[in-house]
Write a protein that holds these residues in place. Structure first.
Motif, PDB file in Angstrom:
ATOM      1  N   CYS A 157      46.923  13.423  38.030  1.00  0.00           N
ATOM      2  CA  CYS A 157      46.415  12.163  37.849  1.00  0.00           C
ATOM      3  C   CYS A 157      44.869  12.526  37.394  1.00  0.00           C
ATOM      4  CB  CYS A 157      46.309  11.419  39.017  1.00  0.00           C
ATOM      5  SG  CYS A 157      45.437   9.948  39.015  1.00  0.00           S
ATOM      6  N   SER A 180      42.405  10.569  37.492  1.00  0.00           N
ATOM      7  CA  SER A 180      41.505   9.515  38.317  1.00  0.00           C
ATOM      8  C   SER A 180      41.062  10.070  39.588  1.00  0.00           C
ATOM      9  CB  SER A 180      42.162   8.406  38.615  1.00  0.00           C
ATOM     10  OG  SER A 180      42.316   7.479  37.567  1.00  0.00           O
ATOM     11  N   CYS A 181      42.417  10.565  40.309  1.00  0.00           N
ATOM     12  CA  CYS A 181      42.181  11.063  41.614  1.00  0.00           C
ATOM     13  C   CYS A 181      42.295  12.683  41.875  1.00  0.00           C
ATOM     14  CB  CYS A 181      42.827  10.481  42.585  1.00  0.00           C
ATOM     15  SG  CYS A 181      44.590  10.557  42.518  1.00  0.00           S
ATOM     16  N   GLY A 182      43.012  13.264  40.816  1.00  0.00           N
ATOM     17  CA  GLY A 182      43.069  14.815  40.861  1.00  0.00           C
ATOM     18  C   GLY A 182      44.369  14.975  41.368  1.00  0.00           C
ATOM     19  N   HIS A 183      45.055  14.194  41.783  1.00  0.00           N
ATOM     20  CA  HIS A 183      46.413  14.342  42.643  1.00  0.00           C
ATOM     21  C   HIS A 183      47.395  15.137  41.549  1.00  0.00           C
ATOM     22  CE1 HIS A 183      49.743  13.991  45.413  1.00  0.00           C
ATOM     23  NE2 HIS A 183      50.483  13.426  44.289  1.00  0.00           N
ATOM     24  N   CYS A 190      50.370   7.018  39.157  1.00  0.00           N
ATOM     25  CA  CYS A 190      49.914   7.855  40.231  1.00  0.00           C
ATOM     26  C   CYS A 190      50.536   7.691  41.657  1.00  0.00           C
ATOM     27  CB  CYS A 190      48.639   8.303  40.402  1.00  0.00           C
ATOM     28  SG  CYS A 190      48.022   9.428  41.544  1.00  0.00           S
ATOM     29  N   ALA A 207      49.604   8.890  44.331  1.00  0.00           N
ATOM     30  CA  ALA A 207      48.497   8.673  45.462  1.00  0.00           C
ATOM     31  C   ALA A 207      47.703   7.458  45.287  1.00  0.00           C
ATOM     32  CB  ALA A 207      47.666  10.103  45.405  1.00  0.00           C
ATOM     33  N   CYS A 208      47.015   7.302  44.294  1.00  0.00           N
ATOM     34  CA  CYS A 208      46.120   6.231  44.124  1.00  0.00           C
ATOM     35  C   CYS A 208      46.629   4.997  43.421  1.00  0.00           C
ATOM     36  CB  CYS A 208      44.836   6.749  43.275  1.00  0.00           C
ATOM     37  SG  CYS A 208      45.258   7.278  41.468  1.00  0.00           S
TER      38      CYS A 208
END
Length: 105
Positions: free
Chosen positions: A8, A10-13, A29, A31-32
């Motif tokens: 991702c 945006s959040c790096g997941h 994503c 996660a987010c």
């Protein structure tokens, strides 16, 4: 089925996903929830299995087997014949960068 790496922006997941090649690319994503989940470019990992393949066949690193093969080929190369008595003089053996073990000599 191949394993694809996703990340991702945006959040790096990051997540590895087991998918069919015909499955759609994931975009959300987990996660987010952002729509910035994208597939990463990774190196393919595989093993050659079955008869005729050895684990050490394609290992990188050492060039010793190729260098040893070249040394034995140069040692097995025929030596030039002695000049004939009626030739009138001695001829020098050709000096070649290939060492005389190729088909050009």
């Amino acid at each position: 089925m191949p394993i694809y790496a996703y990340r991702c922006s945006s959040c790096g997941h990051a997540k590895d996903v087991l998918q069919k090649m015909s499955d759609d690319v994931l975009t959300t994503c987990p996660a987010c929830g952002a729509e910035s989940f994208s597939k990463q470019v990774t190196a393919a990992g595989f093993q050659l299995k079955g008869s005729g393949w050895y684990q050490t066949d394609f290992r990188g690193g050492s060039a010793a087997p190729a260098a040893a093969a070249g040394a034995t080929a140069a040692a097995a190369a025929p030596t030039p014949a002695a000049p004939s008595e009626g030739g009138g003089g001695a001829t020098a053996a050709p000096s070649a960068p290939c060492g005389g073990s190729c088909a050009c000599h």
